[in-house]
Design an enzyme around this catalytic site. Structure first.
Site, PDB file in Angstrom:
ATOM      1  N   PRO A 133       0.709  -1.258   0.240  1.00 17.16           N
ATOM      2  CG  PRO A 133      -0.023  -0.903   2.131  1.00 17.16           C
ATOM      3  CD  PRO A 133       0.889  -1.804   1.311  1.00 17.16           C
ATOM      4  CG  ASP A 325       5.291  -0.371   2.982  1.00 20.97           C
ATOM      5  OD1 ASP A 325       4.109  -0.063   3.176  1.00 20.97           O
ATOM      6  OD2 ASP A 325       5.739  -1.373   2.843  1.00 20.97           O
ATOM      7  CG  HIS A 326       0.652   5.592   3.698  1.00 24.82           C
ATOM      8  ND1 HIS A 326       0.939   6.084   4.806  1.00 24.82           N
ATOM      9  CD2 HIS A 326      -0.363   6.341   3.188  1.00 24.82           C
ATOM     10  CE1 HIS A 326       0.614   7.404   4.912  1.00 24.82           C
ATOM     11  NE2 HIS A 326      -0.425   7.449   3.885  1.00 24.82           N
ATOM     12  NE  ARG A 327       2.808  -2.603   4.148  1.00 26.95           N
ATOM     13  CZ  ARG A 327       3.187  -3.765   3.457  1.00 26.95           C
ATOM     14  NH1 ARG A 327       2.293  -4.766   3.486  1.00 26.95           N
ATOM     15  NH2 ARG A 327       4.308  -3.680   2.697  1.00 26.95           N
TER      16      ARG A 327
END
Length: 510
Positions: A133, A325-327
């Protein structure tokens, strides 16, 4: 993530190359280098990625006779559940099938040809990237100072040991420094443990992957991503050397498996082919991929007169993107990361000074100053012309004070204030503006940048000249004509003659 990862996982987007090299190894082990033979000694090929691609396609011929599944898939609708086909009942002859891509026997006619080998691996890589994501930050960066300092560096390298610094060298080094010194979280990556729980991997050093586009002999293109390991431990000269070493290996097809492993950040530069900005795919195992767009004037000024652009003080720009990586990385961190890159490329914290010193460039790096070009252009132009005249005279009088006369580099280079254009209110924006030359060279008018180039070639390189104390104007004019704008290139016969005289002098002294 699987408990026993594949040996190709560490190679990220380069995993396709392993498949290609492995096929070559199976055909002829001697056709690959020793490092690849060692890599394949205990290598087990991943499950056929071609099969995984085929499984997602339309039903293959002979898989099922239920055409409703195929039609639903082609229409983008959920396929109905499979039920046993009822016994055929006598009925009227079936109508001729419509042109739906279905063969008369009820099986699918899938167009195209199956992807295998490296092409199938690329498909698998791209599908794997869909599981990450991501979000993307954009920043437009003025490139004026980047251009000017690169020109100074390459001018020095051309006159001395050779070599050339590209924009990507400087941008890549700024990325590494921004991560190492300001936003270390951009170097992290996401990992799913054997228990299925999310984890974050914090790396101690930066591994910078370089996306290198290569054209094959058949005209097709492919992408290699070799890695500069421990990039944050290198000064700029070491970084430049590691970068060029990898590029040489790419061009000569001498990359080893170790050259592909360890990337924590990737840099891709589609700007070299004119792309303004891009949102590249982020592969699992990395936290961020940086895209650099074309370095040019804004498109709205594409047809403007260069002299008008100089008068406006307009800078070329480039768009830098951070796809992360937005996590594990937040938008604010990505924004700060791009902000720091811009600050460094605009000279913050002596960025270019460090680059100059690591390369041994014996000059002071050019600094950023805002343009000073008032509305009353006639008065401002007259004042600047007077300052340019003063600057020309100071180079003739004191140019030797910043000449490269210290072969041991005992002292750090220092810009004498009377030779610094900034002392007279002249900035990097004036370098493209034309001024009267006061007899320098053969032109009556020159751009300030070209004028300074002539003056510094004459008085500030590896020979220092003092002659303005001479009272005879004719003698001073003769010296000026023979050093200002004169070619310093010697033909081979002249070089041999000078060498012979130097040898004779050395022999006489001994």
């Amino acid at each position: 993530m699987a408990e026993n990862p594949s040996p190709t996982d560490a190679l990220g987007p380069n995993a396709w190359l392993v498949d290609e090299m492995y096929e070559q190894f199976l055909d002829d082990p001697g056709s690959v280098s020793e490092s690849w033979r060692d890599f394949f000694a205990d290598y087990q090929r991943d499950r056929d990625v071609t099969a995984s691609v085929t499984d997602r396609s339309l039903p293959a011929s002979g898989r099922t006779g239920d055409t409703s599944q195929v039609e639903a898939v082609k229409a983008g609708q959920p396929a109905p559940a499979v039920t046993p086909a009822p016994a055929p009942a006598p009925a009227a002859p079936a109508p001729k099938p419509k042109s739906t891509g279905i063969s008369p026997d009820g099986t699918a006619e899938v167009p195209g040809e199956p992807l295998r080998g490296a092409a199938a691996r690329i498909v698998a890589n791209m599908e794997a990237s869909l599981e990450v994501p991501t979000a993307t930050s954009f920043r437009e960066v003025p490139a004026k100072l980047l251009e000017v300092n690169r020109r100074v560096i390459n001018g020095y390298l051309t006159r001395t040991r050779g070599g050339k610094i590209s924009f990507t060298h400087l941008i890549g080094y700024a990325i590494v420094r921004a991560v190492a010194d300001t936003v270390p979280n951009m170097n992290n990556s996401y990992l799913e443990g054997p228990d299925g729980k999310p984890r974050i991997v914090r790396r101690d050093t930066v591994g910078l992957g370089l996306a290198v586009d290569v054209e094959k002999k058949d005209g097709s293109r492919t992408l290699f991503v070799p890695v500069i390991k421990d990039a944050d431990t290198l000064d700029f000269r070491g970084f430049w050397g590691a970068y060029e070493d990898l590029i040489r290996k790419v061009r000569s097809n001498k990359l080893t498996p170790d050259d592909f492993a360890g990337a924590s950040i990737t840099l891709t530069n589609p700007g070299t082919i004119g792309t303004v900005q891009s949102v590249p795919r982020l592969m699992p195992g990395q936290g961020v991929i940086v895209g650099v767009g074309r370095l040019d004037y804004p498109a709205a000024f594409g047809g403007s007169d260069p002299q008008a652009l100089a008068e406006m003080g307009l800078s070329k720009v480039m768009t830098i993107t951070s796809t992360y990586d937005h996590r594990i990385i937040q938008g604010a961190e990505s924004g700060l990361f791009l902000k720091r890159i811009q600050e460094l490329l605009m000279g913050a914290d002596d960025f270019y000074g460090q680059v100059f010193r690591s390369l041994g460039v014996p000059y002071t790096a050019v600094g950023w100053l805002p343009d000073d070009n008032p509305v009353d252009k006639e008065q401002a132009r007259l004042e600047k012309q007077m300052h340019v005249q003063t600057l020309i005279n100071q180079h003739r009088v004191r140019g030797h004070l910043i000449a490269d006369l210290d072969p041991l580099a005992w002292k750090e280079p220092h810009m004498h204030s009377e030779l610094d254009p900034a002392t007279y209110g002249l900035t990097i924006w004036d370098l493209e503006r034309e001024f009267l030359t006061d007899g320098v060279g053969v032109e009556d008018r020159m751009k300030l940048g070209d004028l300074l180039h002539v003056l510094r070639n004459a008085y500030c390189r590896t020979i220092g000249i003092e002659y303005m104390h001479i009272s005879d104007p004719e003698q001073k004019r003769w010296i000026q004509e023979h050093v200002e704008g004169a070619s310093d290139r010697l033909d081979p016969d002249e070089q041999r003659h000078i060498l012979s005289r130097l040898n004779a002098a050395e022999a006489f002294e001994k």
